[in-house]
Design an enzyme around this catalytic site. Structure first.
Site, PDB file in Angstrom:
ATOM      1  CE  LYS A   1       0.443  -1.987   3.546  1.00  0.00           C
ATOM      2  NZ  LYS A   1       0.128  -3.202   4.199  1.00  0.00           N
TER       3      LYS A   1
ATOM      4  CB  VAL B   1      -6.918  -1.862   1.825  1.00  0.00           C
ATOM      5  CG1 VAL B   1      -7.837  -1.190   2.841  1.00  0.00           C
ATOM      6  CG2 VAL B   1      -6.150  -0.813   1.037  1.00  0.00           C
TER       7      VAL B   1
ATOM      8  CE  LYS C   1      -3.153  -1.345   5.845  1.00  0.00           C
ATOM      9  NZ  LYS C   1      -3.074  -1.884   7.202  1.00  0.00           N
TER      10      LYS C   1
ATOM     11  CG  ASP D   1      -0.370   0.327   7.663  1.00  0.00           C
ATOM     12  OD1 ASP D   1       0.202  -0.205   6.698  1.00  0.00           O
ATOM     13  OD2 ASP D   1      -1.411  -0.133   8.180  1.00  0.00           O
TER      14      ASP D   1
ATOM     15  N   GLY E   1      -5.857  -6.560   4.830  1.00  0.00           N
ATOM     16  CA  GLY E   1      -5.345  -7.940   4.779  1.00  0.00           C
ATOM     17  C   GLY E   1      -6.270  -8.847   3.991  1.00  0.00           C
TER      18      GLY E   1
ATOM     19  CD  GLU F   1      -9.459  -7.118  -1.913  1.00  0.00           C
ATOM     20  OE1 GLU F   1     -10.168  -6.987  -2.897  1.00  0.00           O
ATOM     21  OE2 GLU F   1      -9.599  -6.421  -0.881  1.00  0.00           O
TER      22      GLU F   1
ATOM     23  CB  ILE G   1     -11.251  -7.476   4.876  1.00  0.00           C
ATOM     24  CG1 ILE G   1     -10.943  -7.783   6.340  1.00  0.00           C
ATOM     25  CG2 ILE G   1     -12.692  -7.050   4.699  1.00  0.00           C
ATOM     26  CD1 ILE G   1     -11.052  -6.552   7.249  1.00  0.00           C
TER      27      ILE G   1
ATOM     28  N   GLY H   1      -1.258 -10.542   8.744  1.00  0.00           N
ATOM     29  CA  GLY H   1      -0.925 -11.933   9.046  1.00  0.00           C
ATOM     30  C   GLY H   1      -0.684 -12.737   7.781  1.00  0.00           C
TER      31      GLY H   1
HETATM   32  N1  HSE Z   1       1.064  -3.233   9.875  1.00  0.00           N
HETATM   33  C1  HSE Z   1      -0.269  -3.393   9.384  1.00  0.00           C
HETATM   34  C2  HSE Z   1      -1.248  -3.451  10.533  1.00  0.00           C
HETATM   35  C3  HSE Z   1      -0.452  -4.653   8.591  1.00  0.00           C
HETATM   36  O1  HSE Z   1      -0.834  -3.459  11.687  1.00  0.00           O
HETATM   37  O2  HSE Z   1      -2.437  -3.468  10.281  1.00  0.00           O
HETATM   38  C4  HSE Z   1      -0.078  -4.498   7.174  1.00  0.00           C
HETATM   39  O3  HSE Z   1      -0.914  -3.578   6.542  1.00  0.00           O
END
Ligand code: HSE
Length: 439
Positions: free
Chosen positions: A107, A134, A207, A203, A136, A131, A138, A305
């Site tokens: 992202k 954003v 997204k 982050d 993970g 996909e 979902i 994950g």
């Molecule tokens: N580091 C991100 C989070 C995961 O904690 O949601 C990867 O987008």
């Protein structure tokens, strides 16, 4: 088409890359049954050839030659999982240049260099799918691009970062300070050694940049999105929020205004404890989207994950493989809007936001302090809904005073805080959190 199915080349065999290998292997049968043909992992490139990832790579060429992978005629789709900006940008553009389709989870790359990458892909007639970038696992991007595409999207709100949601949930339940909880999150592998991207909201802003483009056709970079992280929160804020019937979540928020302006922001937010998002705890993500025809929708799941993220990467591979089989590309525009309809949109400035405010002042416990604070708020026309003052200390000690305001324009809050933070008895900058009553 490769000899047997569609050929995949994977660059980056870290956590997510390993997950992709596992999903391709463990779910080979169902993938093949759904597609009508198999996906074939042809080649992997990574600089680390020694670490045992616990996956069987027999039959797959594995070396550090990413250039060779891009040039390999057996590789039809390149999966970029190296992360970061520069090398990933070069690799992605080089793959597109060679006519390869690209799947990425990056992202950061797309939020900064998306326009360049999507333009190059459109010109070359290849797909770029993302996909996994954003939420993970979902399928939020596919939902915006396809399932909700008949709607005017009016707003979206979401918990888009699992690390910060874990930290906030732990701070709330344990009453421990930010640093202690962050350290535990790092020890457990939820937070990176350098946690800035997550805890400073960057982050989530990456997204949100992609979601705003897909929801509203707005061409932004993440630098356009006002972003605040969670470092300034203390256990007291969670206690006070609870007394006000709220929880604190790091939200990405975007709304379309009727005058054409777009509101987009990332910050810790008080939301009613009864709202659905307030019940999203730990490392989970959830994104609520409101469309004018469908009404409210909510997408919930693991935002990070190995296997959840790999689930999204492999779904993208399947979508592109179907297109390859049909001899087409670009079935749905990557950002949901046809490129000529993606345009810069005026943004709502923070000063124009309107809502209740949570203010935590830090002041010496002297007679008259509260009236000075209330006076500065009153001068800006800010009404007070509730006050919580900690038990008395000595007059030389600073104590927190928390005030919940009636709905007010943010510009007025800022003007009042500029005054308050200059008062001699106010000993630290005031914490200001926005309250979203309609999540
Ligand atoms: N580091 C991100 C989070 C995961 O904690 O949601 C990867 O987008």
């Amino acid at each position: 088409m490769g000899k047997d199915g569609v050929g995949i080349g994977l660059v980056g065999l870290g956590t997510i890359g390993t997950g992709v290998v596992k999903v391709l292997q463990q779910n080979a049968e169902v993938i093949s049954e759904r597609l009508g043909f198999p996906l074939r992992l042809v080649r992997i490139a990574d600089l680390d050839l020694d670490t045992d990832r616990g996956v069987d790579l027999s039959g797959v060429r594995f070396d550090s030659d990413s250039e060779g992978l891009l040039d390999d005629p057996e590789v039809q789709i390149v999966v970029e999982l190296i992360g970061g900006y520069d090398v990933a940008r070069r690799l992605t553009l080089a793959a597109i240049e060679r006519g390869k389709h690209v799947v990425t989870a990056n992202k950061a790359l797309l939020a900064l260099h998306g326009a360049e990458i999507f333009d190059a892909a459109a010109e070359r007639g290849v797909d770029v799918a993302f996909e996994a970038s954003v939420g993970g696992g979902i399928p939020i991007l596919r939902s915006l691009r396809e399932g909700l595409s008949a709607n005017q999207i009016t707003s979206l709100h979401g918990i888009m970062n699992g690390t910060t949601n874990y930290v906030l949930t732990q701070m709330e339940s344990s009453g421990e300070p930010f640093e202690v909880v962050l350290k535990r999150a790092q020890d457990l592998g939820y937070a990176e050694a350098d946690p800035s991207f997550d805890v400073d909201g960057i982050d989530a802003a990456h997204k949100l940049t992609l979601l705003v483009a897909m929801a509203f056709g707005a061409r932004l970079t993440f630098k356009d999105i006002p972003t605040e992280g969670i470092r300034g929160l203390t256990p007291l804020d969670f206690e006070a929020a609870e007394r006000f019937g709220c929880k604190i979540k790091l939200l990405g928020i975007a709304k379309a205004h009727e005058d054409g302006r777009i509101e987009a922001r990332v910050h810790p937010t008080l939301i009613p404890a009864t709202s659905l998002l307030a019940h999203v705890d730990g490392a989970m993500n959830a994104i609520a989207v409101h469309g004018n025809a469908v009404g409210p929708t909510l997408f919930y799941g693991a935002g990070a994950g190995e296997m959840p993220t790999a689930s999204a990467v492999v779904a993208d591979l399947m979508e592109i493989a179907r297109e390859l089989r049909r001899g087409s590309a670009g079935r749905v525009a990557p950002l949901s809007y046809a490129p000529q309809h993606l345009r810069p949109r005026p943004m709502v400035s923070l000063g124009d936001l309107y809502g209740r405010a949570y203010l935590r002042f830090t002041a010496l416990d002297r007679p008259g302090v509260l009236s000075h604070i209330a006076g500065a708020l009153g001068e800006q026309g800010i009404g007070i809904e509730s006050v919580i003052q900690q038990a008395r200390g000595s007059e030389a000690e600073s104590v927190p005073v928390v005030i919940l305001t009636h709905p007010v324009r943010e510009a007025a809050v800022r003007a009042a805080l500029a005054e308050v933070d200059r008062l001699p008895d106010v000993t630290a900058p005031t914490l200001f959190l926005r309250i979203e009553d309609e999540t």
